[in-house]
Write an enzyme that holds these catalytic residues in place. Structure first.
Site, mmCIF file in Angstrom:
data_model
loop_
_atom_site.group_PDB
_atom_site.id
_atom_site.type_symbol
_atom_site.label_atom_id
_atom_site.label_comp_id
_atom_site.label_asym_id
_atom_site.label_seq_id
_atom_site.Cartn_x
_atom_site.Cartn_y
_atom_site.Cartn_z
ATOM 1 N N SER A 173 0.895 -1.198 0.144
ATOM 2 C CA SER A 173 -0.160 -0.034 -0.051
ATOM 3 C C SER A 173 0.944 1.300 -0.067
ATOM 4 C CB SER A 173 -0.813 -0.109 1.206
ATOM 5 O OG SER A 173 -1.818 -1.118 1.400
ATOM 6 N N LEU A 222 -9.330 11.279 -1.509
ATOM 7 C CA LEU A 222 -10.601 11.000 -2.057
ATOM 8 C C LEU A 222 -11.668 10.656 -1.087
ATOM 9 C CD1 LEU A 222 -12.043 11.351 -4.762
ATOM 10 C CD2 LEU A 222 -11.431 8.722 -4.997
ATOM 11 N N GLU A 251 -13.930 9.947 1.978
ATOM 12 C CA GLU A 251 -14.240 10.879 2.991
ATOM 13 C C GLU A 251 -14.890 10.096 4.162
ATOM 14 O OE1 GLU A 251 -14.805 14.997 0.433
ATOM 15 O OE2 GLU A 251 -16.478 14.229 1.611
ATOM 16 N N TRP A 269 -9.365 7.532 6.102
ATOM 17 C CA TRP A 269 -8.577 6.439 5.588
ATOM 18 C C TRP A 269 -7.491 6.578 4.450
ATOM 19 C CZ3 TRP A 269 -9.470 3.223 9.369
ATOM 20 C CH2 TRP A 269 -11.021 3.545 10.075
ATOM 21 N N LEU A 289 -7.325 5.599 -9.610
ATOM 22 C CA LEU A 289 -7.623 4.339 -8.720
ATOM 23 C C LEU A 289 -7.462 3.154 -9.590
ATOM 24 C CD1 LEU A 289 -10.758 5.522 -6.796
ATOM 25 C CD2 LEU A 289 -8.514 4.905 -6.044
ATOM 26 N N ARG A 294 4.643 -30.701 11.099
ATOM 27 C CA ARG A 294 3.509 -30.924 12.221
ATOM 28 C C ARG A 294 3.183 -32.561 12.240
ATOM 29 N NH1 ARG A 294 1.618 -29.454 17.267
ATOM 30 N NH2 ARG A 294 -0.803 -29.686 17.389
ATOM 31 N N GLN A 326 -5.221 -36.865 3.545
ATOM 32 C CA GLN A 326 -6.105 -36.392 2.537
ATOM 33 C C GLN A 326 -6.752 -35.238 2.592
ATOM 34 O OE1 GLN A 326 -8.766 -39.506 1.496
ATOM 35 N NE2 GLN A 326 -7.249 -41.171 0.978
ATOM 36 N N ILE A 368 -4.958 -25.015 8.544
ATOM 37 C CA ILE A 368 -3.911 -26.005 8.747
ATOM 38 C C ILE A 368 -2.983 -25.670 9.746
ATOM 39 C CG2 ILE A 368 -1.761 -26.970 7.230
ATOM 40 C CD1 ILE A 368 -3.568 -26.419 4.573
ATOM 41 N N GLU A 377 -10.080 0.755 -2.704
ATOM 42 C CA GLU A 377 -9.810 0.858 -4.089
ATOM 43 C C GLU A 377 -11.118 0.129 -4.757
ATOM 44 O OE1 GLU A 377 -7.823 2.767 -4.603
ATOM 45 O OE2 GLU A 377 -6.116 2.232 -3.319
#
Length: 391
Positions: A98, A138, A140, A169, A246, A275, A286, A344, A370
């Site tokens: 970003s 851009l 708000e 943001w 954008l 593991r 499986q 997992i 975006e």
């Protein structure tokens, strides 16, 4: 054979790219390994990206900032090279990608595409070098997917412009030297180049985030910000200005999300090999193999789509709805990959000792910014049906 080669070599994805493109990928992968990976979990945990300027300067040395632009110190690389760079950056962290995307695809692109020659000369070389940081205002507080309803206003006062409003943001906002701010005027939406030391401008940091924590996110406050007449971007009026930028950032996300996905698959495959349960490693069961296969399948399809869009963009054949298709598919697929990888790892999947939960949380933001899933769905839907369903 390491985890990365097993995932990419299954479909021989490297065959899609030239030697120069693979060299760019290798360079970005190495700088991330050296400058980001050892620290990013701590940045995420503390919610503070240390030495942002040092990092941008490192990226600037490699030509990663505005790398798809030409002139003014920019590297002039291809869209596909830029995409591969985004993939490697986001394999480290979405917040790092970003940082680069907002600097290059939004702030620098706005100046490069819509600015005057004087604006380009003043800002772009320093931004390309990482000496100057930019942000893009851009969104708000009450306006996200409908930028035409923005409340930030710019009015003429003699020869000057005066800006009032709020943006929300905003990546890089609190560390930026320059902000590209979009505001409504009597003429329509216009873009303004705002030095962040201008009186009336402030950028308070947004805290309490649970996503993109290794990223600087801010509010922009504009209280009577007075700018000279030449602060306006002269080459565009209307929403095609910000939306054109954008689309560049969305293209980077098409690739970047795959980096988060690949990192999560790598972590899950390595963990499953080590593991042991019921007397054997869980990668021999499986259901675990099915998860690994499904994740790798979706990742592979995403890379094929990103590469296709990159080739179209390099041939100047790319259209916005195609980028929307890519963002819609690849971010959604990457988020599901991260969630599956987390299963997992079991309880360890929520630990920052592994990258999976960090990528998963980050992608919740990438899914929205975006352009939300809903907006990109309607963009593609309109092209399929000829009917606009936004209202």
């Amino acid at each position: 054979m390491n985890a990365l080669s097993r995932i990419d070599e299954l479909a021989n994805l490297d065959h899609l790219f030239s030697a120069d493109e693979l060299a760019v990928r290798a360079t970005v992968r190495q700088v991330c390994a050296d400058k980001v990976d050892p620290y990013v979990a701590t940045w995420f945990e503390t919610g503070q990206l240390d030495d942002v300027r040092g990092l941008t300067k490192e990226f600037g040395k490699l030509g990663l900032l505005g790398m798809h632009l030409t002139g003014y110190g920019c590297a002039g690389m291809s869209a596909t090279e830029y995409g591969l760079a985004c993939l490697e950056l986001e394999a480290s962290d979405s917040g790092i990608r970003s940082l680069v995307s907002v600097q290059g695809s939004l702030a620098m692109t706005a100046i490069w595409k819509w600015g005057s020659e004087e604006q380009k000369q003043q800002w772009l070389p320093g931004m390309a070098a990482g000496e100057l940081i930019g942000c893009f205002g851009l969104t708000e507080p009450d306006v996200g997917s409908d930028p035409g309803s923005m409340r930030t206003r710019a009015r003429r006062d003699g020869a000057d412009w005066v800006l009032d409003g709020r943006k929300m943001w905003i990546t890089n906002g609190s560390v930026a030297d320059v902000a590209i701010v979009w505001a409504g005027t009597e003429e329509g939406v216009r873009g303004f180049v705002v030095p962040t030391d201008t009186p009336g401008f402030s950028a308070p940091l947004i805290k309490h985030k649970l996503s993109l924590r290794a990223s600087v996110t801010s509010e922009l406050v504009l209280d009577g910000v007075r700018l000279p007449a030449d602060a306006v971007l002269p080459e565009v009026t209307g929403l095609r200005g910000p939306l054109g930028c954008l689309n560049e950032a969305r293209y980077g996300i098409v690739w970047g999300a795959l980096g988060a996905a690949r990192s999560s698959i790598e972590a899950a495959r390595a963990y499953a090999a080590d593991r042991v349960q019921f007397g054997r490693s869980i990668d021999g069961f499986q259901l675990t193999q099915q998860k690994l296969v499904e994740m790798t399948l979706e990742y592979t399809k995403g890379v094929l789509l990103a590469a296709h869009l990159g080739r179209l963009k390099d041939a100047h054949l790319s259209r916005p709805e195609q980028v929307s298709l890519g963002k819609l598919n690849n971010v959604r697929a990457a988020l599901e990959i991260c969630r599956t990888a987390r299963t997992i790892l079991g309880a360890n999947g929520i630990s920052l000792e592994y990258p999976v939960i960090r990528h998963m949380n980050n992608l919740e933001s990438v899914l929205t910014y975006e352009g939300t899933v809903e907006m990109h769905t309607l963009i593609v839907g309109e092209k399929l049906t000829g009917q606009s369903a936004f209202r």
